[in-house]
Write an enzyme that holds these catalytic residues in place. Structure first.
Site, short mmCIF file in Angstrom:
data_model
loop_
_atom_site.label_atom_id
_atom_site.label_comp_id
_atom_site.label_asym_id
_atom_site.label_seq_id
_atom_site.Cartn_x
_atom_site.Cartn_y
_atom_site.Cartn_z
N LYS A 282 42.54 -27.03 -8.51
CA LYS A 282 41.94 -28.12 -9.27
C LYS A 282 42.99 -28.71 -10.22
CE LYS A 282 37.41 -28.99 -11.36
NZ LYS A 282 36.11 -28.34 -11.63
N GLU A 368 19.99 -23.22 -10.65
CA GLU A 368 19.00 -23.43 -11.69
C GLU A 368 17.69 -22.68 -11.44
OE1 GLU A 368 21.89 -26.78 -11.71
OE2 GLU A 368 20.64 -25.87 -10.15
N ARG A 396 15.27 -29.48 -10.52
CA ARG A 396 15.43 -28.56 -9.39
C ARG A 396 14.66 -27.26 -9.58
NH1 ARG A 396 21.72 -28.65 -7.82
NH2 ARG A 396 20.78 -28.48 -5.77
#
Length: 640
Positions: A282, A368, A396
């Site tokens: 990254k 979640e 969600r």
């Protein structure tokens, strides 16, 4: 002219030599740094997928082949390669979206950028192509950057492995991170692949050996490397998901363009579900990002492209930082309070809590649903969990809030960051559904603080509730300056402004309090008396709000959530049950998806400004319900 300027679509890549492709990757990185530094956006993830994205577009034929990004914030390179090179208005009103967007390009497939959904999309699209005899079409899903921690990914993989007669390629962008280092058993397994000493030594040795033989040697190395066989086969782990019967190729150096193209070509020839495991970094190629251990520049505001330092001026304390400081004070006082988040420890402000009490804060990854149900379990075990996530991601886990927390009377506090209109991240990231969605949960208590002082106050009140779920929701950016109440009712409602004339009662929700007070000022200038109240706890509707409503000619609710099924709807129902026939107007966001723009621009467009609301109220009361109000020209309704 640069190479990038000559790329108007993916097939333009076919004209470039290997040397030119390498140069193109360097140009793309330079473009991303210089462009995103001016506008802000997701810089680190896109720097990490340059070669991988170029390789995908070289091997596959978009849009005939469908490319899906999970999450969509790693699609900037894809946008550049599909002809969208004006990044000057990235994430700005009517400018380039920060995620894939179908209205921008036929090359974009999935717009929703809630992580971990791409494999389900890919599974469905591949099934459709198979059943409709579109045998020449492939589906490529780019997953990673934390998205593999989501349960939906695993559900999709289970189904993909059950029916594997489809042209489906899963590219795992394995950078070990989402916002921060990815956690969990899968993360440890992938880390083992990346750090296996014998594998890394043999990788370097084999590359050196083959490269001694010039072009033929490099081609041989790429073929062996791309297939994940040869010298390294005995030492590399045997696939990401060995029990799922999905072909595995890798691990591949995701920054080795030749190796990635070879691997993807092999996957394409296989013509069945294949996992191509690419190891990437990254922030690749940009030193400030690589050296940033916090999040490797996952998302940035305006920065100095040379140093990476922020150019944005510091202002008032943010809502998140207010929460971050107060939750630590609560943790100092209450040893039973724990924190839970989903791969967003720093963005939601639990990092200070985790630093001081590392054993009491749990980052569950992008999961979640698990976060919420595990919180119910913790509550049963004697703890008081504080689940901190973005409001948009709360959607969600609604079933878990309803059936695992509320049904079991679990004392869990949900802290919803980025609630309401968030701005540049667009439709999938506005936190505009939380109030309408959560208020139907039996027994729930919902609050929306109007300022930093109230956030601290309400958070402390929330953790004292042990027999039901509580919610604290606040927006993005700077917290409002303190708005002092005139008085507080016995049931906790703050009266912010009180008019002698009982014309209009304005009930504001959270940060809309300052707008409500401006509306009252405008109404007063037209001879209309307006009282403004902040319930603090908006659900259940406090009794005193119902009683005050009966004393006024008109009640107006103002919220930055959708008005369909919002708090105004709840107030209307309570007034009807109390047999109060006072007229009521609900002011809120429309029930539609709202494009990216600044918060103020969106509020202007949707009529959530003081001037627009005041005009609406005047139109209702002048000459009818309020005889002493005077008719005015709309242009006179301006704040002094």
């Amino acid at each position: 002219m640069s190479l990038l300027e000559n790329i108007h679509g993916p097939r333009d890549l076919d004209k470039l030599s290997p040397k030119e492709l390498t140069a193109l990757c360097s140009e793309i990185r330079e473009f991303l740094v210089s462009s995103v530094a001016k506008t802000g956006g997701h810089l680190g993830p896109n720097l990490g997928v340059v070669e991988t994205t170029v390789a995908i577009h070289r091997v596959f034929d978009s849009p005939n082949d469908s490319i899906i990004f999970d999450t969509g914030h790693q699609s900037y390179v894809h946008k550049l390669l599909t002809g969208r090179q004006d990044f000057s208005t990235l994430r700005q009103r009517e400018g380039l979206a920060g995620y894939p967007q179908r209205s921008e390009s036929a090359h974009d497939v999935v717009e929703s950028s809630h992580a971990s959904s791409s494999l389900s999309w890919a599974d469905g699209i591949a099934k459709a192509y198979k059943l409709t005899k579109q045998d020449d079409r492939y589906v490529i899903a780019v997953v990673g950057d934390g998205s593999l921690t989501g349960g939906m990914t695993w559900e999709a993989l289970n189904n993909i492995s059950d029916d594997n007669d489809r042209k489906l390629v899963i590219v795992v962008n394995d950078n070990g991170r989402s916002y921060a280092p990815t956690i969990g058993g899968l993360a440890r397994y992938l880390n083992g692949i990346r750090t296996e000493k014998v594998y890394r030594r043999l990788y370097r040795a084999s590359k050196s050996f083959f490269f001694r033989f010039g072009v033929i040697g490099r081609l041989s190395y790429s073929a062996i490397r791309g297939a994940g066989k040869g010298l390294l086969g005995s030492f590399a782990p045997k696939g990401l998901f060995p029990n799922l019967d999905i072909k595995y190729i890798g691990p591949i150096d995701g920054h080795d363009l030749d190796a990635m193209q070879q691997a993807l070509t092999q996957a394409k020839k296989y013509a069945n579900p294949v996992i191509v495991h690419a190891i990437t970094q990254k922030g690749k190629g940009y030193d400030p990002a690589a050296m940033n251990q916090e999040d490797q520049f996952h998302a940035v505001g305006q920065i100095d492209p040379e140093t990476g330092k922020s150019l944005e001026q510091g202002g008032a304390q943010s809502w998140t930082s207010v929460f971050s400081e107060e939750v630590v004070k609560i943790a100092d006082r209450r040893s039973d309070v724990v924190g839970i988040t989903g791969a967003m420890l720093i963005p939601v402000g639990l990092d200070k809590f985790a630093t001081k009490y590392p054993e009491r804060v749990f980052d569950v990854g992008i999961a979640e649903q698990h976060a919420v149900t595990s919180a119910a379990g913790m509550a049963f075990g004697g703890l008081h969990p504080i689940v901190a996530i973005y409001a948009t991601f709360m959607n969600r886990a609604f079933d878990q809030v309803l059936m695992d927390v509320a049904l079991h009377d679990a004392g869990v506090t949900f802290v919803l960051d980025r609630a309401g209109v968030t701005g540049p991240d667009g439709p999938s990231h506005h936190g505009m559904w939380d109030l309408a969605m959560l208020q139907i949960v039996p027994g729930i208590k919902l609050s929306s603080p109007r300022d930093a002082v109230r956030l601290k106050e309400l958070l402390n009140e929330a953790v004292e509730v042990s027999d039901r779920p509580t919610v604290i929701r606040f927006g993005k950016g700077a917290a409002n300056a303190e708005i002092v109440a005139v008085r507080r009712t016995e049931d906790g409602v703050d009266v912010l402004r009180e008019a002698s004339a009982k014309d209009v009662l304005i009930m504001s929700v959270g940060a809309m309090a300052s707008t409500a007070l401006q509306v009252a000022e405008l109404l007063a200038s037209q001879g209309i008396g307006a009282t403004v109240v902040d319930p603090r706890w908006v659900v259940p509707v406090p009794k005193s709000v119902v009683e005050m409503s009966a004393q006024h000619r008109l009640v107006v609710t103002i919220e930055d959530g959708i008005k369909v099924g919002g708090i105004g709807t709840r107030v209307r129902q309570d007034l009807r049950e109390a047999q109060i026939d006072t007229a009521l107007t609900e002011i809120g966001l429309p029930d539609e998806f709202i494009d990216h723009a600044t918060r103020n621009q969106i509020l202007e467009d949707t009529g959530l400004t003081a001037q627009a609301i005041a005009r609406d109220i005047v139109a209702q009361v002048v000459g009818s319900r309020v005889p002493h109000a005077r008719a005015v020209d709309e242009t006179q309704l301006k704040l002094s």
